[in-house]
Design a protein around this motif. Structure first.
Motif, PDB file in Angstrom:
ATOM      1  N   GLY A  18     -30.403  78.570-102.669  1.00 27.02           N
ATOM      2  CA  GLY A  18     -31.061  79.318-103.740  1.00 27.02           C
ATOM      3  C   GLY A  18     -30.107  80.043-104.675  1.00 27.02           C
ATOM      4  N   HIS A  19     -28.825  80.116-104.314  1.00 26.34           N
ATOM      5  CA  HIS A  19     -27.827  80.764-105.167  1.00 26.34           C
ATOM      6  C   HIS A  19     -27.072  79.698-105.958  1.00 26.34           C
ATOM      7  N   HIS A  20     -26.426  80.115-107.032  1.00 24.09           N
ATOM      8  CA  HIS A  20     -25.648  79.190-107.854  1.00 24.09           C
ATOM      9  C   HIS A  20     -24.322  78.860-107.173  1.00 24.09           C
ATOM     10  N   ALA A  21     -23.920  77.599-107.248  1.00 25.46           N
ATOM     11  CA  ALA A  21     -22.633  77.176-106.689  1.00 25.46           C
ATOM     12  C   ALA A  21     -21.509  77.782-107.530  1.00 25.46           C
ATOM     13  N   PRO A  22     -20.559  78.465-106.901  1.00 22.37           N
ATOM     14  CA  PRO A  22     -19.470  79.065-107.655  1.00 22.37           C
ATOM     15  C   PRO A  22     -18.395  78.065-108.074  1.00 22.37           C
ATOM     16  N   ILE A  23     -18.347  76.912-107.399  1.00 24.74           N
ATOM     17  CA  ILE A  23     -17.309  75.910-107.620  1.00 24.74           C
ATOM     18  C   ILE A  23     -17.931  74.527-107.465  1.00 24.74           C
ATOM     19  N   SER A  24     -17.536  73.582-108.303  1.00 25.42           N
ATOM     20  CA  SER A  24     -17.958  72.190-108.126  1.00 25.42           C
ATOM     21  C   SER A  24     -17.182  71.584-106.971  1.00 25.42           C
ATOM     22  N   GLY A  25     -17.863  70.836-106.136  1.00 27.60           N
ATOM     23  CA  GLY A  25     -17.165  70.170-105.049  1.00 27.60           C
ATOM     24  C   GLY A  25     -18.113  69.732-103.955  1.00 27.60           C
ATOM     25  N   TRP A  26     -17.519  69.306-102.844  1.00 25.16           N
ATOM     26  CA  TRP A  26     -18.283  68.850-101.686  1.00 25.16           C
ATOM     27  C   TRP A  26     -18.499  70.011-100.746  1.00 25.16           C
ATOM     28  N   TRP A  27     -19.743  70.229-100.369  1.00 29.81           N
ATOM     29  CA  TRP A  27     -20.156  71.358 -99.540  1.00 29.81           C
ATOM     30  C   TRP A  27     -20.789  70.835 -98.260  1.00 29.81           C
ATOM     31  N   ARG A  28     -20.714  71.642 -97.194  1.00 28.90           N
ATOM     32  CA  ARG A  28     -21.394  71.308 -95.939  1.00 28.90           C
ATOM     33  C   ARG A  28     -22.098  72.557 -95.434  1.00 28.90           C
ATOM     34  N   PRO A  29     -23.205  72.376 -94.714  1.00 27.19           N
ATOM     35  CA  PRO A  29     -23.888  73.530 -94.151  1.00 27.19           C
ATOM     36  C   PRO A  29     -23.062  74.121 -93.011  1.00 27.19           C
TER      37      PRO A  29
END
Length: 81
Positions: A18-29
């Motif tokens: 629900g929050h904005h991503a601060p950085i473009s990239g690959w994320w994991r939980p």
């Protein structure tokens, strides 16, 4: 005093659903090492299976670079079997 490169190395980006991503990239939980998701800076962080989670930045890569990395890892695993 640490220089800027040392501070960046110790920084781990994270963002909640629900929050904005601060950085473009690959994320994991944080609760599950899979699945990775590519999220652009400014996009809303997604839910995981309908539940809120906190996401951790894995690597700042373009989507195609990540696919190539996963494909080469898959080929190495297949050769080991």
């Amino acid at each position: 005093m640490k220089d800027q490169s040392q501070r960046q190395d110790s920084f781990t980006a994270s963002a909640a659903t629900g929050h904005h991503a601060p950085i473009s990239g690959w994320w994991r939980p944080e609760d599950d090492p899979q699945p990775f998701r590519y999220v652009q800076r400014g996009e809303i962080m997604p839910a995981l299976d309908g539940s809120q989670t906190r996401w951790t930045l894995v690597q700042q890569l373009e989507p195609l670079d990540r696919v190539r990395t996963l494909a080469s890892q898959g080929q190495a695993i297949a050769r080991a079997l």
